[in-house]
Every structure is written in C-alpha cells, then in structure tokens.
Design an enzyme around this catalytic site. Structure first.
Site, PDB file in Angstrom:
ATOM      1  N   LYS A  73       0.759  -1.293   0.037  1.00  0.00           N
ATOM      2  CA  LYS A  73      -0.093  -0.093  -0.030  1.00  0.00           C
ATOM      3  C   LYS A  73       0.900   1.258   0.075  1.00  0.00           C
ATOM      4  O   LYS A  73       2.070   1.189   0.464  1.00  0.00           O
ATOM      5  CB  LYS A  73      -0.761   0.044   1.377  1.00  0.00           C
ATOM      6  CG  LYS A  73      -2.093  -0.940   1.383  1.00  0.00           C
ATOM      7  CD  LYS A  73      -2.553  -0.722   2.827  1.00  0.00           C
ATOM      8  CE  LYS A  73      -3.798  -1.802   2.958  1.00  0.00           C
ATOM      9  NZ  LYS A  73      -4.727  -1.718   2.227  1.00  0.00           N
ATOM     10  N   ARG A 122     -10.034 -11.630   3.107  1.00  0.00           N
ATOM     11  CA  ARG A 122     -11.039 -12.699   2.542  1.00  0.00           C
ATOM     12  C   ARG A 122     -10.166 -14.007   2.849  1.00  0.00           C
ATOM     13  O   ARG A 122     -10.846 -15.164   2.884  1.00  0.00           O
ATOM     14  CB  ARG A 122     -11.526 -12.517   1.150  1.00  0.00           C
ATOM     15  CG  ARG A 122     -10.198 -12.274   0.198  1.00  0.00           C
ATOM     16  CD  ARG A 122     -10.843 -11.676  -1.095  1.00  0.00           C
ATOM     17  NE  ARG A 122     -10.906 -10.062  -0.979  1.00  0.00           N
ATOM     18  CZ  ARG A 122     -11.117  -9.348  -1.886  1.00  0.00           C
ATOM     19  NH1 ARG A 122     -11.753  -9.467  -3.410  1.00  0.00           N
ATOM     20  NH2 ARG A 122     -11.289  -8.077  -1.759  1.00  0.00           N
TER      21      ARG A 122
END
Ligand code: BES
Ligand code: MN
Ligand code: ZN
Length: 499
Positions: free
Chosen positions: A271, A346
């Site tokens: 990121k 996830r």
C-alpha cells in the site's frame, strides 16, 4: 466509572453537575415542575435555550447541594430515538469534562421508551463519549477530568432503570475493550500477544478460550491464513472463544468471526503509506468487535451458545512472502489464485468460515475491515451488510438491521446477485482473490460465500471501524463498532419472544 441509579429528589442530590435532558419547548414546564432554587435558576437561564437535540445550557442555582445544573435538548419528544438519547448522554459527558465535574447526576427524561431503554442509552452515550486513549502519553491531558461516579436519576421505574444502566455500562465497557485493542500499537498486538490477551479476558469474564499455534493451523491445512502469514516474522494464531451456559436455548452455536489482520501493509502489493497504510493497525477491528461482544455476552449472562473465531496474522512483504500468481489450497479444499496480496482479509476469513462448518452453526456473522470500496460507498458511519440469497435472506437481514438501528452501529444492505460472482473466475484455480474495479465490497462478499454452507451474515466495516475526526460518542481512533450491534443481535436471538 461507577454507575448507579437513585430516586432521591433532585434538591437532595449532592453532585458536581446535575444534567436534565428536556424536550423541545418543554424546558419551562420542567423548570416549574422542579421548583426551588434549581427550578428558579433554570427558568431564568432558559431564555437562551430551545431544546434542540444536543443543545446544552449551564446555570448556577443560588443555593442547594449541586452547584451546577445543565439542561440538554432532546428535540420534539415524539421524535426522540435511542440515538437522540445516546447523544444527549454524550452531550452531558462533554459538559462534565468542560466543568471538571467528577460526580454527575443525569435525569431520565420522559419519552415513549421504557426506563430500561432510557437508562441504557444515556449511560452508554455518556460512557462512550468520556473515552480517551492515553496509554502512550507521558502526561495525559491534565485539563481533562474523568467522571468517577455517574448517578442516573429515575422517576419511579427504579428497577427497570437499574437494569438498563447496568446493560449500558457493560456494553459501553465492552466497546471500550474493542477500542483499546484497535488503538494499541501494532508491536504490542502481534497474533501471539493478541491470543494471550484474549485468554486473560476469557478468565476474567468467564468464557473459554483456546489459541491454536502455527502447527495447529498447519494440521487444519488453513492455506489462506498460512499464505498471508508467509511474509511475516510473527507466527499466525487462530483464537477460538466459547460461551456455552448450561441454560443455552440453542444446541448449535451462533458463531462470530472477526478479521484479525494486526497490521496490513498490503504485502508485496504494497500500500502507499499516506492515507492508506497509516491506519492499518485498525485492520483487526472485526476481531476486536468479536472480542468485545464475547465480553458483553458473558457479562450479561446471555442464555445462548455463542462462539467467536479469530484468524490473526499481519500482512507483510518479506523474503518468503506470498506473491501474485501463487495458488493457495484453502481449508475447504478449494484453490485460490492470488492476484493481489492486499486482498488478504478474505483469505484468512475464508479459512475461519470453512472451519466453522464443523459446528453446524445456526448462523454465522463475520465482521471485517474488508474493502476500501465500502468506505467509498457508505462513508465512515455506516457499514455494509450482505447475506446469501436464500429463502430466509429477508428474515436475517431484518433481524440484523433491527439490531443496527437499536445499537446505533448503522448498516446498509448491498445486493448479492449471482452475476457478481463472475468477476472471480480464474484461469488456473477454482477462484481468484480479486475481481475488477467494479463493486469491490460485493465481490469480496461473493468470495467469502464460496466458503459457507449455513445461514451467514457478512459485515464490511472498513469505514466505521476507525475515525480520523471524532463524532459525539465516538472519539477519533478505534470506535468499537460492532460490539453493541452483535450484542443486541444476540440478545434478540436469545429472547425472541420479547421482540
Ligand atoms: N484492510 C483493507 C481494506 C481497508 C481499506 C480497510 C480502508 C479500512 C480502510 C483490505 O485488506 C484491502 O486492502 N482491500 C483491498 C482489496 C483490493 C486489493 C481488491 C482494497 O480495498 O483496496
Ligand atoms: Mn489489504
Ligand atoms: Zn486488510
């Protein structure tokens, strides 16, 4: 903060600050009803007060035990909601800080709600607004006083007010547990340390805890959790919490699953830091919500079999970090092609969801700071909620939406049409871990749906888990979002007849 209930007359209350919530245009009548020096001081001051929600006014009775009296507006009485009451409690807390009051009385106003609800929401709002995180401050704000004793003043329904105050206090304290965990520096909440903390909470509040280590996770073949953990120096854990009272009304558990990414760098799909990685210590806010909810459920002695499951690791680049193109074999046996290592939540949730099948759960709720798309869609005060489209979908959705409305942890549903799953088709594995740019929160939910075979509710709380600027009863930082939502959901589940 000690919280109690009294029915003493107002003039006999001896506190630093007495707070009286009043409805719009009712302040004069209320002042007259109170009478004496307090009523007199109020009625002179009231020319500057309309009673709009959260409006406050401070005045000083000429004589009497309590030297400061404040009114807090509630707006029109027929429009009073639980949220209005919570914010009135919060406004009271802000006045107490401003006046440096350490003992405070707060009157339960008349409304269409029971004294139980009024007591709960006022206490909740007050305590949540008084929160400050100062673990790392050498000199915690000396200007700031903390309320030592909060007394709720009930008219007649003392018992009901007391029940509510107790519930509000427990739910607020459990929310604060979650906030503290989110605000904690990442190096103090490695998966192993998080596991130790939960073991301590379990002993303190009376639920069972088992923390699996990496070898247990390997034995369970949790390829998602192990894959995400590969770049880390810290081993992963899976934390299992169990609350199973003898009088439980259900034999199959309600399972709560929380995303426990203790820090999300994005992994090799790194990121950018500014506004993106800066607050990723909060990527375990789902886990914190589950830990807080287990605390509240145990302390409220809810007669229901409830389990909590937290897969925990950080997500980092490293010599052995998982890479785009890696295919992971998950706990369920399905394979996943990783095309972005930043879609890690996830992967760890999928293993927990699939493991939960073992318990044949009645319903599973997962909470996760899952997608930036959720923040874009709904902002920082509302989380997204999704459930599989089966015959009971509406019933589940209604139940969780009701709990949201009652708790103030707001939700909005997102659709789960079949075609959204198409974006996850992979050329090499059963599915891939990202879709395209469209509908990111929904495709993330569609990914998770591959791993459930029971009634399931998914809550993406990326936005409301953490605030850069505070709200009335949510100071900046970790909010504890989800604790009260889950607690209210579960209580309703445990006492369905009381609905
Ligand atoms: N933890 C983030 C999601 C997030 C974003 C939480 C902002 C709180 C605030 C999650 O792991 C993530 O990185 N999601 C990616 C998924 C994408 C790569 C498909 C995202 O939303 O960008
Ligand atoms: Mn990520
Ligand atoms: Zn994440």
């Amino acid at each position: 903060m000690k919280v109690s209930v009294t029915t003493l007359s107002l003039k006999d209350l001896d506190v630093d600050l007495l707070i009286i919530p009043v409805g719009r245009s009712l302040a004069r009548a209320r002042a007259a009803q109170i009478g004496g020096p307090i009523g007199e001081a109020l009625s002179t001051a009231l020319m500057d007060f309309e009673g709009r929600p959260e409006e406050t006014l401070l005045c000083y009775p000429a004589s009497g035990r309590s030297h400061r009296v404040a009114v807090v507006g509630l707006g029109y009485l027929e429009e009073v909601t639980r949220e209005v009451l919570r914010r009135a409690g919060a406004a009271g807390a802000h006045l107490a800080m401003k006046t440096k009051a350490t003992t405070v009385a707060l009157c339960l106003p008349d409304s269409e709600f029971s004294s139980e609800v009024t007591g709960q929401t006022l206490a909740e709002g007050y305590m949540l607004a008084s929160y400050e995180y100062n673990r790392y401050k050498a000199h915690p704000d000396e200007e700031r006083t903390i309320t030592e004793r909060l007394v709720l003043h009930a008219g007649t329904d003392e018992k009901s007010a007391r029940r509510g105050a107790e519930r509000g206090r427990i739910e607020a304290e459990a929310t604060i547990t979650a906030r503290d965990l989110v605000n904690l520096s990442p190096h103090e909440k490695t998966p192993t340390l998080l596991g130790k903390m939960v073991e301590r909470f379990g002993r303190k509040y009376g639920y069972e805890v088992s923390v699996w280590d990496k070898s247990d996770i390997e034995k369970e073949k949790m390829g998602g959790l192990l894959g995400v953990n590969r770049g880390s120096l810290e081993p992963p854990v899976m934390i299992e919490m169990t609350w199973k009272p003898g009088k439980a009304g259900n034999s199959r558990p309600v399972v709560l699953i929380g995303k426990g990414i203790v820090f999300d760098t994005g992994g090799l799909s790194l990121k950018p830091t500014k506004d993106s990685m800066d607050h990723m210590k909060a990527d375990m806010a789902g886990a914190a919500a589950v830990i807080g909810a287990m605390e509240a459920i145990a302390r409220l002695d809810v007669p229901l079999y409830v389990m909590g499951l937290i897969p925990a690791t950080d997500n980092r680049p490293g010599q052995d970090a998982y890479v785009p193109g890696d295919v992971l074999r998950m706990h369920s046996g399905k394979t996943v092609e990783v095309l972005n290592t930043d879609a890690e939540g996830r992967l760890i949730l999928a293993d927990a969801l699939s493991y939960a099948k073992l318990y044949r759960p009645e319903v599973v709720l997962d909470l996760a700071t899952l997608t930036g798309a959720q923040v874009v869609a709904l902002g920082s005060q509302v989380a997204a909620v999704m459930t599989q489209e089966d015959v009971d979908a509406d019933e589940r959705m209604n139940a969780v939406m009701e709990a949201a409305e009652r708790s103030g942890d707001l939700l909005h549903p997102m659709p789960m049409y079949t075609h959204y799953a198409d974006a996850l088709k992979s050329n090499v594995a059963d599915i891939k871990n990202i879709g395209n740019r469209e509908a990111g929160s929904i495709t993330a939910a569609k990914f998770l749906e591959h791993f459930v075979d029971y009634p399931w509710i998914h809550i993406d709380m990326a936005g409301p888990s953490f605030l850069k600027t505070g709200l009335p009863y949510r100071p900046a930082g970790g909010t504890g979002f989800g604790v009260r939502l889950l607690t209210e959901f579960i209580r309703d589940y445990a006492y369905p007849k009381k609905r």
